[in-house]
Design an enzyme around this catalytic site. Structure first.
Site, PDB file in Angstrom:
ATOM      1  N   ASN A 164      23.124   1.066  -4.290  1.00 28.22           N
ATOM      2  CA  ASN A 164      23.672  -0.257  -3.936  1.00 28.22           C
ATOM      3  C   ASN A 164      23.352  -1.185  -4.437  1.00 28.22           C
ATOM      4  OD1 ASN A 164      25.183  -1.866  -1.569  1.00 28.22           O
ATOM      5  ND2 ASN A 164      22.888  -2.408  -1.475  1.00 28.22           N
ATOM      6  N   GLU A 185      27.805  -2.238  -6.671  1.00 25.47           N
ATOM      7  CA  GLU A 185      28.138  -3.640  -7.281  1.00 25.47           C
ATOM      8  C   GLU A 185      27.819  -3.754  -8.801  1.00 25.47           C
ATOM      9  OE1 GLU A 185      25.867  -3.330  -4.434  1.00 25.47           O
ATOM     10  OE2 GLU A 185      27.433  -4.172  -3.170  1.00 25.47           O
ATOM     11  N   ASP A 222      15.916 -21.718   1.917  1.00 19.67           N
ATOM     12  CA  ASP A 222      17.362 -20.977   1.739  1.00 19.67           C
ATOM     13  C   ASP A 222      18.570 -21.910   1.229  1.00 19.67           C
ATOM     14  OD1 ASP A 222      19.830 -18.735   1.568  1.00 19.67           O
ATOM     15  OD2 ASP A 222      19.044 -17.733   3.203  1.00 19.67           O
TER      16      ASP A 222
HETATM   17 MN    MN Z   1      26.880  -3.032  -1.100  1.00 17.01          MN
END
Ligand code: MN
Length: 434
Positions: A136, A199, A248
């Site tokens: 991941n 990804e 953020d």
């Molecule tokens: Mn993922």
């Protein structure tokens, strides 16, 4: 395909040779140029490593779309196609030029006044599942605690699941952090495919199969060969520290939370490596988060309305909360259905405006004009109370994570004569309206 390959084609770059501090000085310049050119800082105060800071690589929509060889009309299909057709990258042997024991050489920036310390903001954290054979990859903010340790903010998604599964086995989770990547890789990493799909495979699809990986030495993880810097380490199973407050997407401070700690094994890099810094709440941050969501919204509405012309998550809406969507309306109610599909495709979405295809969605004056002349509050407004929202919106119920969602259908009413709603044209005028 490397960041350096991408830079070869880019003209809009400013280089600074004067030496600036990583604490506030460079962030201040980043803020001044936010949404503009790529910036390169060749000299960093109190840092003799030869590492250069680069920022703004993904700082405009046009530049980011260029990196995947797309334009503002066709990028939706390109991103969705990559998500639906991930390509496994080739794995090759590779040795980086320089090796260090810790991260003290990295010019990590301290951005805003209340930041608890320097933060790495562009690091792609790559982990392999502790039992199953898949990786991941996701971007996480990393607070530098000392030269061998960092705190990592992990929202409960895929990396969090891997970390939990490693913990249940009594193990630390092995990871590598890649910094300094081609913009297409960063975009691919942000597409959020289902758990089990790395990804990086999506990124490879965006790069037409040109992404290559190499095995790390101290951890069982494969990373992009073309990375500028790789940090190898583990997420400790049994240590939590305060992380935050940190800025953020909204430009506001996120709260302090107990978060896991990364222990660093080693760092490898290229000669004169580029350290990529992303200004929290800046254009680069917003576009990297928002663009893949625009593609998902486009895809979702396209399934119910034959012609969707465009989807924008607006900059003023943090590229996250506000969508403007243009459709070719074919029946009464199409506008409202588009609103519902958009909310379904991107759960953090809060306000949606739908306009006809004669409105330029990149021009907020035209969007407002459509609301002014085509919208009636008692007929064309949708209000959904207490829906699940984003943790980032300070106006929402932050305890229950619920928010009020509002949809504005500013398309021309189907039962009224269309010509009454069209902008008058002067013969010869090159008008976007038709
Ligand atoms: Mn993922």
């Amino acid at each position: 395909m490397s960041l350096r390959d991408f830079l070869k084609e880019e003209k809009d770059i400013i280089e600074f040779n004067e030496s600036f501090s990583t604490k506030y000085e460079i962030p201040l310049i980043m803020k001044k140029y936010d949404g503009g050119p790529i910036l390169i800082f060749n000299n960093i105060k109190d840092n003799t490593s030869g590492i250069r800071i680069i920022t703004g690589v993904c700082g405009t929509r046009e530049r980011l779309l260029r990196s995947i060889n797309a334009n503002k009309n066709n990028y939706y299909e390109k991103i969705i196609n990559a998500i639906n057709n991930p390509i496994k990258p080739k794995v090759e042997k590779f040795n980086f030029d320089i090796e260090k024991n810790d991260i003290s050489c990295l010019p990590v920036l301290t951005y805003y006044e209340k930041d608890p310390g320097p933060y790495i903001t562009s690091g792609v954290v790559i982990a392999k599942h502790p039992i199953k054979n898949f990786q991941n990859s996701s971007i996480h903010r990393l607070l530098v605690l000392d030269k061998k340790r960092m705190a990592i903010r992990i929202v409960p998604r895929h990396l969090y699941s891997m970390y939990q599964e490693a913990k249940e086995l009594g193990k630390d989770l092995e990871i590598a952090i890649a910094i300094g990547l081609h913009p297409a890789v960063l975009l691919g990493v942000n597409t959020s495919p289902k758990y089990g799909i790395d990804e990086l495979w999506i990124a490879n699809s965006l790069l037409n199969g040109k992404l290559r990986l190499t095995k790390c030495e101290t951890v069982n993880v494969e990373v992009p060969i073309d990375s500028e810097i790789i940090i190898e380490g583990v997420i400790k199973k049994d240590e939590l520290v305060d992380e935050g407050p940190f800025v953020d997407l909204t430009g506001c401070y996120d709260i302090v939370r107990k978060q896991p700690v990364i222990e660093i094994n080693k760092v490898v890099m290229r000669k004169n490596a580029f350290y990529h810094a992303i200004l929290p709440g800046g254009y680069e941050h917003k576009l990297l988060m928002g663009l893949p969501k625009e593609a998902k919204i486009y895809d979702s509405i396209s399934k119910i309305i034959p012609e969707v012309k465009g989807v924008r998550l607006t900059m003023g809406g943090c590229c996250w909360f506000h969508a403007v969507i243009s459709i070719k309306k074919q029946a009464e109610g199409d506008g409202k259905n588009a609103i519902l599909a958009a909310f379904g495709a991107h759960p953090s979405l809060k306000h949606v405006i739908v306009v006809d295809d004669d409105i330029d969605i990149d021009n907020m004056l035209e969007v407002e004009w459509a609301i002014a002349t085509r919208f009636q509050g008692d007929e064309d407004l949708i209000i959904i109370k207490k829906a699940r929202g984003s943790s980032l919106d300070p106006s929402s119920d932050m305890e229950k994570m619920t928010t009020c969602k509002v949809g504005i259908d500013a398309t021309i009413p189907w039962d009224k004569p269309r010509e009454k709603f069209l902008k008058a044209k002067i013969p010869g005028e090159n008008n976007v309206l038709n």
